[in-house]
Design a protein around this motif. Structure first.
Motif, PDB file in Angstrom:
ATOM      1  N   ALA A 105     -16.080  -1.489 -10.833  1.00 15.31           N
ATOM      2  CA  ALA A 105     -16.711  -0.226 -10.872  1.00 15.31           C
ATOM      3  C   ALA A 105     -16.387   0.824  -9.487  1.00 15.31           C
ATOM      4  CB  ALA A 105     -18.272  -0.638 -10.455  1.00 15.31           C
ATOM      5  N   GLY A 106     -16.153  -0.284  -8.414  1.00 19.39           N
ATOM      6  CA  GLY A 106     -15.848   0.568  -7.001  1.00 19.39           C
ATOM      7  C   GLY A 106     -14.275   1.072  -7.154  1.00 19.39           C
ATOM      8  N   HIS A 107     -13.535   0.543  -7.951  1.00 20.64           N
ATOM      9  CA  HIS A 107     -12.207   1.096  -8.144  1.00 20.64           C
ATOM     10  C   HIS A 107     -12.100   2.201  -9.065  1.00 20.64           C
ATOM     11  CE1 HIS A 107     -10.315  -3.356  -7.704  1.00 20.64           C
ATOM     12  NE2 HIS A 107     -10.919  -2.973  -6.825  1.00 20.64           N
ATOM     13  N   PRO A 156      -3.855  10.408  -1.493  1.00 26.07           N
ATOM     14  CA  PRO A 156      -5.299   9.842  -2.008  1.00 26.07           C
ATOM     15  C   PRO A 156      -4.775   8.716  -2.982  1.00 26.07           C
ATOM     16  CG  PRO A 156      -5.192  12.006  -1.871  1.00 26.07           C
ATOM     17  CD  PRO A 156      -3.894  12.126  -1.605  1.00 26.07           C
ATOM     18  N   TYR A 157      -3.964   8.977  -4.157  1.00 28.93           N
ATOM     19  CA  TYR A 157      -3.689   7.902  -4.702  1.00 28.93           C
ATOM     20  C   TYR A 157      -3.057   6.491  -4.217  1.00 28.93           C
ATOM     21  CZ  TYR A 157      -2.700   6.437  -9.745  1.00 28.93           C
ATOM     22  OH  TYR A 157      -2.753   5.715 -10.988  1.00 28.93           O
ATOM     23  N   SER A 158      -1.879   6.650  -3.315  1.00 29.98           N
ATOM     24  CA  SER A 158      -1.482   5.536  -2.821  1.00 29.98           C
ATOM     25  C   SER A 158      -2.538   4.817  -1.890  1.00 29.98           C
ATOM     26  CB  SER A 158      -0.080   6.135  -2.089  1.00 29.98           C
ATOM     27  OG  SER A 158      -0.553   6.859  -1.329  1.00 29.98           O
ATOM     28  N   ARG A 159      -3.320   5.453  -1.189  1.00 32.90           N
ATOM     29  CA  ARG A 159      -4.319   5.137  -0.320  1.00 32.90           C
ATOM     30  C   ARG A 159      -5.488   4.154  -1.234  1.00 32.90           C
ATOM     31  NH1 ARG A 159      -2.981   9.559   2.762  1.00 32.90           N
ATOM     32  NH2 ARG A 159      -4.611  10.798   1.968  1.00 32.90           N
ATOM     33  N   ALA A 160      -5.658   4.926  -2.272  1.00 27.59           N
ATOM     34  CA  ALA A 160      -6.586   3.965  -3.025  1.00 27.59           C
ATOM     35  C   ALA A 160      -5.998   2.711  -3.492  1.00 27.59           C
ATOM     36  CB  ALA A 160      -6.956   4.952  -4.437  1.00 27.59           C
ATOM     37  N   MET A 161      -4.883   2.817  -3.779  1.00 25.67           N
ATOM     38  CA  MET A 161      -4.277   1.738  -4.283  1.00 25.67           C
ATOM     39  C   MET A 161      -4.126   0.296  -3.263  1.00 25.67           C
ATOM     40  SD  MET A 161      -3.424   1.807  -7.562  1.00 25.67           S
ATOM     41  CE  MET A 161      -4.986   2.520  -7.860  1.00 25.67           C
ATOM     42  N   VAL A 162      -4.161   0.919  -2.152  1.00 28.19           N
ATOM     43  CA  VAL A 162      -3.798  -0.276  -1.080  1.00 28.19           C
ATOM     44  C   VAL A 162      -5.028  -1.067  -1.060  1.00 28.19           C
ATOM     45  CG1 VAL A 162      -3.675  -0.504   1.447  1.00 28.19           C
ATOM     46  CG2 VAL A 162      -2.052   1.011   0.408  1.00 28.19           C
ATOM     47  N   ARG A 163      -6.230  -0.355  -1.015  1.00 21.69           N
ATOM     48  CA  ARG A 163      -7.356  -0.747  -0.774  1.00 21.69           C
ATOM     49  C   ARG A 163      -7.736  -1.942  -2.339  1.00 21.69           C
ATOM     50  NH1 ARG A 163     -13.106   0.078   0.910  1.00 21.69           N
ATOM     51  NH2 ARG A 163     -14.054  -1.560  -0.004  1.00 21.69           N
TER      52      ARG A 163
END
Ligand code: 3HC
Length: 311
Positions: free
Chosen positions: A75-77, A145-152
């Motif tokens: 859900a968070g993703h 914003p996409y690559s940073r979301a992916m790291v998490r």
């Protein structure tokens, strides 16, 4: 001029620079990212349903708590990715409408039924294993914003995969019934997981542009191949069979060669005629409807807050 801006943009990409929301970008780049990121978010949200089906029937409290936290992670993703999509000017409302009206896609893999607890194990191992391979690449994508979301997200996915593979190993080494259950789940999920990586490169209309702009740095077939190489080994390590008679290790290339994917099945599922597409959309529409009061309460609260400030 537009040409020189596009030229400058491509140079930034070729220099490995990260594009941020306020930077100039070709309209097509923006559209491609909204398409890809919103559908990625939809995949995470719909992806909660197959496993959610087993939360009330987990075999132990420990397994229940692990599954609960994994589904909450998904859900968070979804929320990170919807927020990241908003940085491109696509409102959450409009991308959600696209999903609920059946216009947007989400990953085909979530249109298969979860028939036994062994499916929860295999989803963690194979589906999240595929997601890790795909998302590790996307963690280097050109849009900030996409690559940073992916790291998490990748950090949480590796936990998802580990808990799945632990269960797979246990069941593969368990009673004859458990061994049969886990092999049956592998038989049902192996090929649909290969389909997660999309059509062959020559049949992939979006790949060329996404690679030119550094959104994807590997092709669908390259990612699929690394998935097969890693997971065949992991299957054999716990004594499980891969349901592919054409599977063969090539000493030359050091890759596992595998059979042809059933592309009729793939496009059938993508077009909405998979085993569970109707149920998934029905559940999502009902959840959206049942959540209406929460959105109304939040809007009313925000209105009152604004009134307070204006006093
Ligand atoms: N399921 C549904 N649609 C798919 C698909 C799949 N497995 N594979 C491809 N498609 C669609 C594409 O969306 C595209 O349709 P569109 O233009 O209308 O969007 C069409 O088929 C042609 O495919 P392309 O290869 O040209 O499209 P892409 O270059 O975008 O590649 C992709 C498809 C590999 C899914 C890519 O979009 C991608 O990497 N997306 C981001 C990652 C993602 O969405 N992962 C979903 C997995 S779920 C997940 O990771 C959650 C985890 O927690 C389990």
């Amino acid at each position: 001029s537009k040409e020189s801006k596009a030229q400058e943009f491509q140079e930034r990409i070729d220099n490995g620079e990260t594009i941020e929301p306020k930077d100039w970008m070709p309209e097509r780049y923006q559209k491609q990212l909204i398409r890809m990121m919103s559908q990625h978010a939809h995949s995470e949200v719909v992806g909660m349903l197959p496993e959610g089906n087993w939360i009330t029937r987990a075999p132990s409290l420990r397994r229940k708590m692990i599954l609960l936290s994994k589904v909450q992670d998904e859900a968070g993703h979804g929320l990170y990715l919807y927020s990241a999509t908003e940085t491109l000017g696509a409102s959450r409302q409009e991308v959600l409408d696209d999903l609920l009206n059946g216009r947007a896609k989400y990953s085909s893999i979530f249109n298969y039924p979860t028939l036994s607890w062994a499916d929860v194990a295999v989803i963690g191992w194979l589906v999240d294993g595929a997601a890790i391979i795909n998302q590790t690449m996307l963690a280097r994508s050109s849009y900030g914003p996409y690559s940073r979301a992916m790291v998490r997200i990748c950090k949480e996915e590796s936990f998802h995969k580990k808990q799945g593979y632990e269960m797979v190993a246990q069941m593969a080494d368990g009673t004859p019934e458990q061994q049969e259950m886990i092999q049956d789940a592998v038989d049902r999920w192996w090929w649909p997981t290969l389909m997660m990586f999309g059509p062959h490169d020559e049949d992939s209309p979006n790949s060329a542009e996404l690679i030119k702009w550094g959104v994807k740095s590997k092709t669908n077939d390259e990612l699929r191949q690394s998935f097969v190489d890693r997971h065949v080994q992991e299957a054999h390590a716990v004594g499980l069979e891969i349901p592919d008679p054409d599977l063969e290790y090539n000493e030359e290339t050091e890759h596992w060669e595998f059979g042809e994917i059933d592309w009729d099945e793939f496009w059938n599922v993508v077009r909405g005629n998979g085993p569970m597409n109707k149920e998934r959309m029905k559940t999502r529409r009902e959840a959206h409807e049942n959540g209406k009061w929460v959105r109304k309460a939040a809007e009313e609260y925000a209105r009152k807050q604004r009134l307070q400030k204006e006093k």
